[in-house]
Design a protein around this motif. Structure first.
Motif, PDB file in Angstrom:
ATOM      1  N   SER A 176      55.652  33.925  33.144  1.00  0.00           N
ATOM      2  CA  SER A 176      54.570  34.822  33.545  1.00  0.00           C
ATOM      3  C   SER A 176      53.262  34.034  33.616  1.00  0.00           C
ATOM      4  CB  SER A 176      54.463  35.959  32.523  1.00  0.00           C
ATOM      5  OG  SER A 176      53.393  36.798  32.838  1.00  0.00           O
ATOM      6  N   ALA A 177      52.609  34.115  34.776  1.00  0.00           N
ATOM      7  CA  ALA A 177      51.366  33.343  34.974  1.00  0.00           C
ATOM      8  C   ALA A 177      50.220  34.016  34.210  1.00  0.00           C
ATOM      9  CB  ALA A 177      51.025  33.296  36.469  1.00  0.00           C
ATOM     10  N   PRO A 178      49.303  33.257  33.646  1.00  0.00           N
ATOM     11  CA  PRO A 178      49.300  31.792  33.575  1.00  0.00           C
ATOM     12  C   PRO A 178      49.691  31.255  32.206  1.00  0.00           C
ATOM     13  CG  PRO A 178      47.080  32.566  33.192  1.00  0.00           C
ATOM     14  CD  PRO A 178      47.976  33.808  33.276  1.00  0.00           C
ATOM     15  N   ASP A 179      50.103  32.141  31.266  1.00  0.00           N
ATOM     16  CA  ASP A 179      50.300  31.679  29.891  1.00  0.00           C
ATOM     17  C   ASP A 179      51.706  31.210  29.568  1.00  0.00           C
ATOM     18  OD1 ASP A 179      47.621  32.384  29.116  1.00  0.00           O
ATOM     19  OD2 ASP A 179      48.276  34.468  29.276  1.00  0.00           O
ATOM     20  N   LEU A 180      52.700  31.767  30.285  1.00  0.00           N
ATOM     21  CA  LEU A 180      54.095  31.452  29.948  1.00  0.00           C
ATOM     22  C   LEU A 180      54.774  30.785  31.141  1.00  0.00           C
ATOM     23  CD1 LEU A 180      55.048  34.789  28.146  1.00  0.00           C
ATOM     24  CD2 LEU A 180      54.516  32.602  27.078  1.00  0.00           C
ATOM     25  N   PRO A 181      54.651  29.474  31.263  1.00  0.00           N
ATOM     26  CA  PRO A 181      55.186  28.802  32.450  1.00  0.00           C
ATOM     27  C   PRO A 181      56.702  28.651  32.446  1.00  0.00           C
ATOM     28  CG  PRO A 181      54.139  27.212  30.989  1.00  0.00           C
ATOM     29  CD  PRO A 181      53.892  28.566  30.379  1.00  0.00           C
ATOM     30  N   ARG A 182      57.326  28.782  31.270  1.00  0.00           N
ATOM     31  CA  ARG A 182      58.746  28.406  31.175  1.00  0.00           C
ATOM     32  C   ARG A 182      59.693  29.597  31.256  1.00  0.00           C
ATOM     33  NH1 ARG A 182      58.707  23.582  26.633  1.00  0.00           N
ATOM     34  NH2 ARG A 182      57.248  22.284  27.819  1.00  0.00           N
ATOM     35  N   GLY A 183      60.876  29.311  31.785  1.00  0.00           N
ATOM     36  CA  GLY A 183      61.894  30.357  31.844  1.00  0.00           C
ATOM     37  C   GLY A 183      63.267  29.743  31.984  1.00  0.00           C
ATOM     38  N   ALA A 184      64.276  30.595  32.103  1.00  0.00           N
ATOM     39  CA  ALA A 184      65.664  30.112  32.233  1.00  0.00           C
ATOM     40  C   ALA A 184      66.513  31.153  32.942  1.00  0.00           C
ATOM     41  CB  ALA A 184      66.249  29.826  30.856  1.00  0.00           C
ATOM     42  N   PHE A 185      67.560  30.643  33.582  1.00  0.00           N
ATOM     43  CA  PHE A 185      68.607  31.501  34.145  1.00  0.00           C
ATOM     44  C   PHE A 185      69.950  30.932  33.687  1.00  0.00           C
ATOM     45  CE2 PHE A 185      65.592  31.804  37.912  1.00  0.00           C
ATOM     46  CZ  PHE A 185      65.172  33.096  37.602  1.00  0.00           C
ATOM     47  N   ALA A 186      70.884  31.829  33.415  1.00  0.00           N
ATOM     48  CA  ALA A 186      72.258  31.370  33.178  1.00  0.00           C
ATOM     49  C   ALA A 186      73.175  32.340  33.886  1.00  0.00           C
ATOM     50  CB  ALA A 186      72.567  31.344  31.689  1.00  0.00           C
ATOM     51  N   ILE A 187      74.243  31.816  34.436  1.00  0.00           N
ATOM     52  CA  ILE A 187      75.192  32.681  35.142  1.00  0.00           C
ATOM     53  C   ILE A 187      76.620  32.250  34.821  1.00  0.00           C
ATOM     54  CG2 ILE A 187      75.137  31.346  37.323  1.00  0.00           C
ATOM     55  CD1 ILE A 187      75.121  35.043  37.544  1.00  0.00           C
ATOM     56  N   HIS A 188      77.444  33.247  34.508  1.00  0.00           N
ATOM     57  CA  HIS A 188      78.864  33.012  34.244  1.00  0.00           C
ATOM     58  C   HIS A 188      79.573  32.997  35.596  1.00  0.00           C
ATOM     59  CE1 HIS A 188      82.666  34.466  31.917  1.00  0.00           C
ATOM     60  NE2 HIS A 188      82.683  33.171  32.145  1.00  0.00           N
TER      61      HIS A 188
ATOM     62  N   GLU B 195      52.932  36.663  42.891  1.00  0.00           N
ATOM     63  CA  GLU B 195      53.064  36.049  41.565  1.00  0.00           C
ATOM     64  C   GLU B 195      52.603  34.587  41.611  1.00  0.00           C
ATOM     65  OE1 GLU B 195      54.176  37.947  39.024  1.00  0.00           O
ATOM     66  OE2 GLU B 195      53.865  36.296  37.621  1.00  0.00           O
ATOM     67  N   ASP B 196      53.017  33.897  42.660  1.00  0.00           N
ATOM     68  CA  ASP B 196      52.765  32.455  42.696  1.00  0.00           C
ATOM     69  C   ASP B 196      51.309  32.100  42.968  1.00  0.00           C
ATOM     70  OD1 ASP B 196      55.301  32.073  42.022  1.00  0.00           O
ATOM     71  OD2 ASP B 196      55.997  31.284  43.934  1.00  0.00           O
ATOM     72  N   LEU B 197      50.592  32.996  43.625  1.00  0.00           N
ATOM     73  CA  LEU B 197      49.164  32.710  43.823  1.00  0.00           C
ATOM     74  C   LEU B 197      48.458  32.632  42.474  1.00  0.00           C
ATOM     75  CD1 LEU B 197      48.161  34.750  46.979  1.00  0.00           C
ATOM     76  CD2 LEU B 197      47.886  32.287  46.647  1.00  0.00           C
ATOM     77  N   ALA B 198      48.986  33.391  41.508  1.00  0.00           N
ATOM     78  CA  ALA B 198      48.385  33.343  40.169  1.00  0.00           C
ATOM     79  C   ALA B 198      48.537  31.934  39.593  1.00  0.00           C
ATOM     80  CB  ALA B 198      49.037  34.366  39.260  1.00  0.00           C
ATOM     81  N   TRP B 199      49.738  31.334  39.777  1.00  0.00           N
ATOM     82  CA  TRP B 199      49.920  29.946  39.333  1.00  0.00           C
ATOM     83  C   TRP B 199      49.052  29.001  40.130  1.00  0.00           C
ATOM     84  CZ3 TRP B 199      51.864  29.246  34.909  1.00  0.00           C
ATOM     85  CH2 TRP B 199      52.900  30.033  34.431  1.00  0.00           C
ATOM     86  N   HIS B 200      49.080  29.198  41.427  1.00  0.00           N
ATOM     87  CA  HIS B 200      48.338  28.325  42.335  1.00  0.00           C
ATOM     88  C   HIS B 200      46.854  28.287  41.941  1.00  0.00           C
ATOM     89  CE1 HIS B 200      47.857  26.389  46.245  1.00  0.00           C
ATOM     90  NE2 HIS B 200      46.751  27.097  46.378  1.00  0.00           N
ATOM     91  N   HIS B 201      46.276  29.470  41.757  1.00  0.00           N
ATOM     92  CA  HIS B 201      44.839  29.521  41.447  1.00  0.00           C
ATOM     93  C   HIS B 201      44.563  29.016  40.039  1.00  0.00           C
ATOM     94  CE1 HIS B 201      43.354  31.229  45.136  1.00  0.00           C
ATOM     95  NE2 HIS B 201      44.499  31.876  45.198  1.00  0.00           N
ATOM     96  N   HIS B 202      45.521  29.231  39.154  1.00  0.00           N
ATOM     97  CA  HIS B 202      45.352  28.725  37.798  1.00  0.00           C
ATOM     98  C   HIS B 202      45.306  27.189  37.832  1.00  0.00           C
ATOM     99  CE1 HIS B 202      45.587  28.639  33.481  1.00  0.00           C
ATOM    100  NE2 HIS B 202      46.640  27.848  33.532  1.00  0.00           N
ATOM    101  N   ARG B 203      46.237  26.586  38.597  1.00  0.00           N
ATOM    102  CA  ARG B 203      46.294  25.121  38.683  1.00  0.00           C
ATOM    103  C   ARG B 203      45.052  24.543  39.328  1.00  0.00           C
ATOM    104  NH1 ARG B 203      51.130  23.338  41.946  1.00  0.00           N
ATOM    105  NH2 ARG B 203      50.929  21.297  41.029  1.00  0.00           N
ATOM    106  N   GLU B 204      44.592  25.217  40.380  1.00  0.00           N
ATOM    107  CA  GLU B 204      43.425  24.711  41.112  1.00  0.00           C
ATOM    108  C   GLU B 204      42.123  25.099  40.414  1.00  0.00           C
ATOM    109  OE1 GLU B 204      43.955  22.950  44.032  1.00  0.00           O
ATOM    110  OE2 GLU B 204      46.096  23.229  43.608  1.00  0.00           O
ATOM    111  N   ARG B 205      42.254  25.735  39.265  1.00  0.00           N
ATOM    112  CA  ARG B 205      41.111  26.251  38.494  1.00  0.00           C
ATOM    113  C   ARG B 205      40.245  27.179  39.333  1.00  0.00           C
ATOM    114  NH1 ARG B 205      41.922  23.651  34.056  1.00  0.00           N
ATOM    115  NH2 ARG B 205      42.456  21.459  34.039  1.00  0.00           N
ATOM    116  N   GLY B 206      40.916  27.866  40.224  1.00  0.00           N
ATOM    117  CA  GLY B 206      40.193  28.831  41.054  1.00  0.00           C
ATOM    118  C   GLY B 206      40.338  30.223  40.473  1.00  0.00           C
ATOM    119  N   THR B 207      39.725  31.172  41.118  1.00  0.00           N
ATOM    120  CA  THR B 207      39.869  32.548  40.636  1.00  0.00           C
ATOM    121  C   THR B 207      40.848  33.271  41.553  1.00  0.00           C
ATOM    122  OG1 THR B 207      37.917  33.044  41.901  1.00  0.00           O
ATOM    123  CG2 THR B 207      37.629  32.844  39.511  1.00  0.00           C
ATOM    124  N   LEU B 208      41.541  34.204  40.976  1.00  0.00           N
ATOM    125  CA  LEU B 208      42.520  34.967  41.732  1.00  0.00           C
ATOM    126  C   LEU B 208      41.814  35.835  42.761  1.00  0.00           C
ATOM    127  CD1 LEU B 208      45.583  35.147  41.391  1.00  0.00           C
ATOM    128  CD2 LEU B 208      45.222  37.168  39.985  1.00  0.00           C
TER     129      LEU B 208
END
Ligand SMILES: Cc1cc2nc3c(=O)[nH]c(=O)nc-3n(C[C@H](O)[C@H](O)[C@H](O)COP(=O)(O)OP(=O)(O)OC[C@H]3O[C@@H](n4cnc5c(N)ncnc54)[C@H](O)[C@@H]3O)c2cc1C
Length: 458
Positions: free
Chosen positions: A225-237, A375-388
């Motif tokens: 979840s942007a911008p505080d939780l960058p990590r995640g996982a998927f697993a599939i049987h 969702e990804d614009l939130a990451w994008h703007h966070h990385r570029e130190r821009g505002t959403l």
């Protein structure tokens, strides 16, 4: 050329690329043309297994219910065949362990089916059917290097291969994926180079393959979840009792591709189900760890080209490639191939059908693109130190409230899953009941702790 009475156009159609988009397009075109030739640059294995043309296939590949339904319509019996090959079919709400920033989502019957298979198995099953179709010829190790044009360069008349051979074509589909050369080919023929929109969440995947005993879930999703939780996982049987486990990180927080680093990264998620799965799992010998970084959303504005070439259509990642976290790419390709078939089935001029199809292809991209990009614009703007951008803030605010509700309200979970699987439109999330819940019932949250680390993915 008007639609012939017997329902099939004379001559051959050529499809470039034997991924999910190319295979479904070939199947669809076989209903409309006398002959279809599918050319693929890489080698197509005789059994279900990895191939160099689709490195993304090493990573967890989930098919949305809408895409699965459409594939079944095009390839009847596919689902039964995949189940017979050992691919678990299950209710996504009931048998997936899902964690969002607000916590673990309680399991509930969602009425939305998910299917656990490797992309290798899915592709192979589709390929067998396409290869055995009496009107389709599949040629691997045959890279397309350009298009051939009519004299005034307004109509595509063929495809040039690397060895110099030219395949005559009444119709051409470019399904050559994220790195398609179509923009260059168009430019060489005098068309304007299409504008490209890119939104990059700075996301990378790293995937391991395991043998593991069955668990009380068939899939696992740990969403970032942007911008505080960058990590995640998927697993599939998957078939053969195997599990594919992908860990990922956005905003440049990339998972390592050495085993110790990979496991440490997975551990930082604090996901009990994932930890238990990994503790009981044995890495498949020789499978290694595969990283993938080219995950940006990338969309070509082909419909902005005023005089779109006749008899040419682009579908799949060649038109729009998505951030894979939302698992939309294969479904979008299949829906676009279906739209191609529907356009060709309508009476009308073959010369204008390409532009009509390309417009429908763009329309199919619109909603998945918005879902991914909001969702990804939130990451994008966070990385570029821009505002959403202002217009995105209410969208994300609302979405976050719905996600909080997932941990307390099974009805919201069910609607959310139906929209995620594209079986309900996104407006289902803003009906009066959902609005009221989002505004007045979303549970409060404690502070979110950020977890970040090294950049190790290739
Ligand atoms: C890491 C990752 C994970 C993903 N996970 C999911 C998921 O969970 N669910 C989902 O739905 N989607 C997922 N996707 C997206 C999915 O892989 C694609 O959207 C999907 O494969 C449709 O792509 P395509 O058929 O357009 O292209 P591709 O599958 O990439 O196929 C293109 C084909 O064209 C061939 N080719 C390229 N150039 C030429 C040429 N010049 N001549 C002949 N052949 C050529 C390539 O070798 C390849 O076989 C993921 C993507 C990535 C990167």
């Amino acid at each position: 050329m008007p639609h012939p009475p017997h329902g099939r156009f004379p001559g051959q159609a050529v499809v470039i690329g034997a991924g999910i988009g190319g295979l479904t397009a070939a199947r669809v075109l076989a209903d409309h043309f006398e002959q279809v030739v599918l050319v693929e640059s890489g080698t197509l294995p005789a059994v279900a297994g990895p191939r160099e043309g689709v490195p993304q296939a090493r990573h967890v590949h989930g098919m949305l219910a809408r895409g699965a339904r459409q594939l079944e319509a095009l390839f009847p019996g596919l689902q039964t065949e995949l189940v017979a090959a050992g691919a678990p079919l299950f209710d996504h709400g009931l048998l997936a362990s899902t964690t969002v920033f607000a916590g673990l989502v309680p399991r509930t019957h969602a009425g939305v089916q998910a299917h656990g298979f490797s992309r290798d198995l899915l592709e192979w099953s589709l390929r067998q059917r396409v290869v055995n179709h009496p009107r389709v010829t599949v040629r691997d190790r045959s890279p397309a290097t350009g298009l051939c044009w009519s004299r005034e360069a307004r109509r595509v008349v063929g495809v040039r291969l690397a060895d110099g051979e030219v395949l005559d074509a009444e119709w051409v589909v470019d399904a050559s994926g994220r790195f398609s050369k179509l923009p260059q080919w168009l430019e060489q023929a005098g068309f304007p180079r299409p504008a490209v929109k890119v939104v990059d969440a700075g996301l990378a995947y790293a995937t391991m393959l395991f043998d593991a005993p069955g668990r009380d879930f068939e899939a696992l999703q740990h969403m970032n979840s942007a911008p505080d939780l960058p990590r995640g996982a998927f697993a599939i049987h998957m078939e053969g009792g195997r599990w594919a486990v992908t860990v990922f990180g956005a905003g440049g927080d990339h998972p390592p591709t050495d085993e110790q680093g990979w496991r440490e990264f997975a551990k930082t998620l604090g996901n009990d189900d994932l930890d238990a799965l990994l503790a009981s799992a044995t890495p498949v010998e020789g499978a290694g760890i595969h990283g993938f970084k080219r995950t940006e959303n990338r969309r070509h504005e082909y419909t902005a080209i005023r005089q779109w070439p006749r008899r040419l259509v682009a579908i799949g990642d060649s038109v729009a490639a998505f951030d894979p976290v939302f698992g939309q790419g294969m479904t979008v390709s299949v829906l676009q191939a279906q739209a191609l078939g529907e356009t060709l089935a309508r009476p009308g001029d073959l010369d204008t059908a390409a532009r009509r199809t390309q417009r429908r292809v763009a329309a199919i991209v619109r909603t998945p693109w918005l879902m991914s990009v909001s969702e990804d614009l939130a990451w994008h703007h966070h990385r570029e130190r821009g505002t959403l951008p202002l217009r995105l803030r209410p969208v994300l605010w609302y979405k976050r409230r719905l996600i909080r509700l997932l941990v307390t309200d099974p009805e919201v979970s069910r609607v959310f899953l139906s929209v995620y699987h594209m079986v309900k439109p996104p407006r289902a999330l803003v009906g009066p009941r959902m609005l009221a819940k989002a505004l007045f019932k979303a549970p409060r949250l404690g502070p979110v702790t950020a977890v970040t680390g090294t950049d190790g993915a290739r």
